[in-house]
Design a protein around this motif. Structure first.
Motif, PDB file in Angstrom:
ATOM      1  N   VAL A 142       4.927  -9.212  12.473  1.00 50.18           N
ATOM      2  CA  VAL A 142       5.427  -8.045  11.746  1.00 50.18           C
ATOM      3  C   VAL A 142       5.505  -8.463  10.287  1.00 50.18           C
ATOM      4  O   VAL A 142       6.137  -9.465   9.952  1.00 50.18           O
ATOM      5  CB  VAL A 142       6.822  -7.603  12.251  1.00 50.18           C
ATOM      6  N   ILE A 143       4.816  -7.710   9.421  1.00 50.15           N
ATOM      7  CA  ILE A 143       4.759  -8.083   8.015  1.00 50.15           C
ATOM      8  C   ILE A 143       5.045  -6.868   7.127  1.00 50.15           C
ATOM      9  O   ILE A 143       4.832  -5.729   7.534  1.00 50.15           O
ATOM     10  CB  ILE A 143       3.401  -8.697   7.632  1.00 50.15           C
ATOM     11  N   ALA A 144       5.536  -7.145   5.942  1.00 56.44           N
ATOM     12  CA  ALA A 144       5.771  -6.108   4.935  1.00 56.44           C
ATOM     13  C   ALA A 144       4.642  -6.153   3.916  1.00 56.44           C
ATOM     14  O   ALA A 144       4.240  -7.219   3.466  1.00 56.44           O
ATOM     15  CB  ALA A 144       7.108  -6.334   4.247  1.00 56.44           C
ATOM     16  N   ARG A 145       4.161  -4.986   3.576  1.00 56.54           N
ATOM     17  CA  ARG A 145       3.166  -4.832   2.513  1.00 56.54           C
ATOM     18  C   ARG A 145       3.613  -3.657   1.656  1.00 56.54           C
ATOM     19  O   ARG A 145       3.511  -2.512   2.091  1.00 56.54           O
ATOM     20  CB  ARG A 145       1.768  -4.566   3.076  1.00 56.54           C
ATOM     21  N   GLY A 146       4.165  -3.964   0.485  1.00 60.01           N
ATOM     22  CA  GLY A 146       4.736  -2.907  -0.340  1.00 60.01           C
ATOM     23  C   GLY A 146       5.913  -2.296   0.400  1.00 60.01           C
ATOM     24  O   GLY A 146       6.805  -3.006   0.846  1.00 60.01           O
ATOM     25  N   LYS A 147       5.901  -0.984   0.560  1.00 56.34           N
ATOM     26  CA  LYS A 147       6.967  -0.310   1.306  1.00 56.34           C
ATOM     27  C   LYS A 147       6.521   0.052   2.721  1.00 56.34           C
ATOM     28  O   LYS A 147       7.068   0.948   3.345  1.00 56.34           O
ATOM     29  CB  LYS A 147       7.436   0.915   0.551  1.00 56.34           C
ATOM     30  N   HIS A 148       5.538  -0.687   3.202  1.00 53.38           N
ATOM     31  CA  HIS A 148       4.990  -0.450   4.529  1.00 53.38           C
ATOM     32  C   HIS A 148       5.285  -1.650   5.431  1.00 53.38           C
ATOM     33  O   HIS A 148       5.282  -2.795   4.975  1.00 53.38           O
ATOM     34  CB  HIS A 148       3.473  -0.244   4.451  1.00 53.38           C
TER      35      HIS A 148
END
Length: 84
Positions: A46-52
């Protein structure tokens, strides 16, 4: 509106709770995707990319989630590590 640190922390908590776990039930509330079923698949990361937030599965699919305006990710609190 969630800031980057909120998204990152949410993704980290989801990562810690879900990686290596097998999906037991799966339900998407989007009519075009209602037949998609990831039950039996394993969460890889599970990763964050920007606000996603991206949840990647062993079967090659990725679930894309955006925290929208309220900045939360619903959960039922039942994600627990199995006792050994």
């Amino acid at each position: 509106m969630p800031e980057g640190d909120t998204v990152w922390l949410t993704a980290k908590r989801l990562h810690d709770a879900l990686v290596g776990r097998v999906v037991t039930t799966f339900d998407l509330r989007v009519s075009e995707l209602a037949t998609c079923d990831l039950a039996g698949d394993t969460v890889l990361e599970v990763i964050a990319r920007g606000k996603h937030i991206l949840i990647r599965f062993a079967g090659g699919l990725t679930l894309h989630n955006h925290l929208r305006m309220d900045g939360s990710w619903p959960g039922n609190g039942r994600a627990r590590c199995p006792r050994t």
